[in-house]
Scaffold this motif. Structure first.
Motif, PDB file in Angstrom:
ATOM      1  N   VAL A  41       0.840  -1.199   0.000  1.00 15.51           N
ATOM      2  CA  VAL A  41       0.000   0.000   0.000  1.00 15.51           C
ATOM      3  C   VAL A  41       0.876   1.250   0.000  1.00 15.51           C
ATOM      4  O   VAL A  41       0.533   2.256  -0.609  1.00 15.51           O
ATOM      5  CB  VAL A  41      -0.956   0.002   1.219  1.00 15.51           C
ATOM      6  N   ALA A  42       2.025   1.183   0.653  1.00 10.84           N
ATOM      7  CA  ALA A  42       2.902   2.343   0.782  1.00 10.84           C
ATOM      8  C   ALA A  42       3.849   2.526  -0.401  1.00 10.84           C
ATOM      9  O   ALA A  42       4.537   3.534  -0.484  1.00 10.84           O
ATOM     10  CB  ALA A  42       3.714   2.230   2.071  1.00 10.84           C
ATOM     11  N   VAL A  43       3.868   1.578  -1.332  1.00 10.33           N
ATOM     12  CA  VAL A  43       4.783   1.636  -2.473  1.00 10.33           C
ATOM     13  C   VAL A  43       4.060   2.247  -3.669  1.00 10.33           C
ATOM     14  O   VAL A  43       2.958   1.832  -4.019  1.00 10.33           O
ATOM     15  CB  VAL A  43       5.288   0.215  -2.834  1.00 10.33           C
ATOM     16  N   ALA A  95      -1.571  -2.208 -10.356  1.00 10.69           N
ATOM     17  CA  ALA A  95      -0.325  -2.864  -9.952  1.00 10.69           C
ATOM     18  C   ALA A  95      -0.616  -4.055  -9.040  1.00 10.69           C
ATOM     19  O   ALA A  95      -0.005  -5.126  -9.183  1.00 10.69           O
ATOM     20  CB  ALA A  95       0.600  -1.860  -9.259  1.00 10.69           C
ATOM     21  N   LEU A  96      -1.556  -3.879  -8.127  1.00 13.12           N
ATOM     22  CA  LEU A  96      -1.927  -4.965  -7.226  1.00 13.12           C
ATOM     23  C   LEU A  96      -2.532  -6.128  -8.015  1.00 13.12           C
ATOM     24  O   LEU A  96      -2.148  -7.286  -7.819  1.00 13.12           O
ATOM     25  CB  LEU A  96      -2.926  -4.466  -6.182  1.00 13.12           C
ATOM     26  N   ALA A  97      -3.460  -5.831  -8.914  1.00 12.68           N
ATOM     27  CA  ALA A  97      -4.093  -6.885  -9.714  1.00 12.68           C
ATOM     28  C   ALA A  97      -3.066  -7.636 -10.555  1.00 12.68           C
ATOM     29  O   ALA A  97      -3.118  -8.868 -10.653  1.00 12.68           O
ATOM     30  CB  ALA A  97      -5.184  -6.285 -10.601  1.00 12.68           C
ATOM     31  N   ASP A  98      -2.109  -6.908 -11.135  1.00 14.08           N
ATOM     32  CA  ASP A  98      -1.050  -7.558 -11.925  1.00 14.08           C
ATOM     33  C   ASP A  98      -0.247  -8.517 -11.062  1.00 14.08           C
ATOM     34  O   ASP A  98       0.063  -9.635 -11.472  1.00 14.08           O
ATOM     35  CB  ASP A  98      -0.116  -6.519 -12.541  1.00 14.08           C
ATOM     36  N   ARG A  99       0.093  -8.071  -9.858  1.00 14.02           N
ATOM     37  CA  ARG A  99       0.877  -8.929  -8.968  1.00 14.02           C
ATOM     38  C   ARG A  99       0.080 -10.175  -8.574  1.00 14.02           C
ATOM     39  O   ARG A  99       0.608 -11.296  -8.582  1.00 14.02           O
ATOM     40  CB  ARG A  99       1.273  -8.157  -7.714  1.00 14.02           C
ATOM     41  N   LEU A 100      -1.190  -9.985  -8.232  1.00 10.64           N
ATOM     42  CA  LEU A 100      -2.006 -11.127  -7.829  1.00 10.64           C
ATOM     43  C   LEU A 100      -2.198 -12.100  -8.992  1.00 10.64           C
ATOM     44  O   LEU A 100      -2.119 -13.322  -8.798  1.00 10.64           O
ATOM     45  CB  LEU A 100      -3.359 -10.649  -7.293  1.00 10.64           C
ATOM     46  N   ARG A 101      -2.414 -11.576 -10.200  1.00 13.31           N
ATOM     47  CA  ARG A 101      -2.537 -12.446 -11.386  1.00 13.31           C
ATOM     48  C   ARG A 101      -1.265 -13.258 -11.592  1.00 13.31           C
ATOM     49  O   ARG A 101      -1.323 -14.455 -11.892  1.00 13.31           O
ATOM     50  CB  ARG A 101      -2.812 -11.608 -12.635  1.00 13.31           C
ATOM     51  N   ALA A 102      -0.126 -12.595 -11.467  1.00 13.76           N
ATOM     52  CA  ALA A 102       1.157 -13.288 -11.646  1.00 13.76           C
ATOM     53  C   ALA A 102       1.338 -14.372 -10.584  1.00 13.76           C
ATOM     54  O   ALA A 102       1.812 -15.474 -10.887  1.00 13.76           O
ATOM     55  CB  ALA A 102       2.306 -12.281 -11.600  1.00 13.76           C
ATOM     56  N   ASP A 103       0.968 -14.063  -9.342  1.00 18.58           N
ATOM     57  CA  ASP A 103       1.096 -15.058  -8.273  1.00 18.58           C
ATOM     58  C   ASP A 103       0.192 -16.260  -8.537  1.00 18.58           C
ATOM     59  O   ASP A 103       0.594 -17.405  -8.321  1.00 18.58           O
ATOM     60  CB  ASP A 103       0.768 -14.433  -6.915  1.00 18.58           C
ATOM     61  N   LEU A 104      -1.019 -15.985  -9.002  1.00 14.15           N
ATOM     62  CA  LEU A 104      -1.929 -17.091  -9.323  1.00 14.15           C
ATOM     63  C   LEU A 104      -1.387 -17.915 -10.490  1.00 14.15           C
ATOM     64  O   LEU A 104      -1.421 -19.151 -10.455  1.00 14.15           O
ATOM     65  CB  LEU A 104      -3.325 -16.548  -9.662  1.00 14.15           C
ATOM     66  N   ALA A 105      -0.880 -17.251 -11.521  1.00  8.53           N
ATOM     67  CA  ALA A 105      -0.329 -17.954 -12.681  1.00  8.53           C
ATOM     68  C   ALA A 105       0.866 -18.807 -12.272  1.00  8.53           C
ATOM     69  O   ALA A 105       1.044 -19.921 -12.776  1.00  8.53           O
ATOM     70  CB  ALA A 105       0.070 -16.955 -13.759  1.00  8.53           C
ATOM     71  N   GLY A 106       1.660 -18.297 -11.344  1.00  7.06           N
ATOM     72  CA  GLY A 106       2.831 -19.036 -10.872  1.00  7.06           C
ATOM     73  C   GLY A 106       2.476 -20.327 -10.153  1.00  7.06           C
ATOM     74  O   GLY A 106       3.295 -21.235 -10.057  1.00  7.06           O
ATOM     75  N   ARG A 107       1.259 -20.404  -9.673  1.00 11.80           N
ATOM     76  CA  ARG A 107       0.808 -21.614  -8.981  1.00 11.80           C
ATOM     77  C   ARG A 107      -0.229 -22.386  -9.793  1.00 11.80           C
ATOM     78  O   ARG A 107      -0.904 -23.266  -9.272  1.00 11.80           O
ATOM     79  CB  ARG A 107       0.200 -21.250  -7.621  1.00 11.80           C
ATOM     80  N   GLY A 108      -0.385 -22.010 -11.074  1.00 13.84           N
ATOM     81  CA  GLY A 108      -1.315 -22.726 -11.937  1.00 13.84           C
ATOM     82  C   GLY A 108      -2.781 -22.458 -11.624  1.00 13.84           C
ATOM     83  O   GLY A 108      -3.630 -23.294 -11.914  1.00 13.84           O
ATOM     84  N   ALA A 109      -3.078 -21.315 -11.052  1.00 13.05           N
ATOM     85  CA  ALA A 109      -4.468 -20.999 -10.686  1.00 13.05           C
ATOM     86  C   ALA A 109      -4.976 -19.791 -11.469  1.00 13.05           C
ATOM     87  O   ALA A 109      -5.693 -18.959 -10.939  1.00 13.05           O
ATOM     88  CB  ALA A 109      -4.546 -20.753  -9.182  1.00 13.05           C
ATOM     89  N   GLU A 110      -4.598 -19.713 -12.755  1.00  7.78           N
ATOM     90  CA  GLU A 110      -4.975 -18.564 -13.581  1.00  7.78           C
ATOM     91  C   GLU A 110      -6.478 -18.343 -13.620  1.00  7.78           C
ATOM     92  O   GLU A 110      -6.947 -17.214 -13.719  1.00  7.78           O
ATOM     93  CB  GLU A 110      -4.478 -18.711 -15.027  1.00  7.78           C
TER      94      GLU A 110
END
Length: 121
Positions: free
Chosen positions: A65-67, A78-93
């Motif tokens: 939040v502070a960045v 930016a938050l949504a992009d990060r969460l999408r990437a994290d989900l994709a990294g675990r196969g949960a796209e």
């Protein structure tokens, strides 16, 4: 020449506006941190994170939040992009489709809770 009471009234009004602005910014920050904490809990379930790993993940989202995001990006993008990437990294796209709605819903819920907690009485 202005009297000291006029200057004092103006100064008091200016201080009141500054205090109101500061409170609004503090509440906005607290609401975003709360929203990110709720999103973090949701993500931990999807990413199968538990214990210290889950706590660290949620803490990272709250601290985000502070960045400031990259130029041309909103904090929510930016938050949504990060969460999408994290989900994709675990196969949960497939779970990523829920993100815009969750960000909005958790944001509204967090803002309402923070406002209610800030009310005197």
């Amino acid at each position: 020449m202005m009297s000291s009471s006029t200057t004092t009234l103006f100064d008091e009004r200016e201080r009141a506006y500054e205090a109101m602005f500061a409170l609004d910014e503090e509440l906005r920050f607290r609401a975003l941190a709360r929203r990110n904490r709720m999103l973090g809990a949701w993500m931990c379930e999807r990413l199968n994170l538990t214990g210290p790993e889950a706590e660290a993940y949620v803490r990272e989202l709250v601290e985000a939040v502070a960045v400031l995001p990259q130029a041309g990006r909103t904090p929510d993008e930016a938050l949504a992009d990060r969460l999408r990437a994290d989900l994709a990294g675990r196969g949960a796209e497939a779970e990523a489709a829920a993100l815009p709605g969750l960000i909005a819903r958790y944001g509204a819920e967090a803002a309402r809770t923070v406002r209610e907690q800030a009310r005197p009485g």
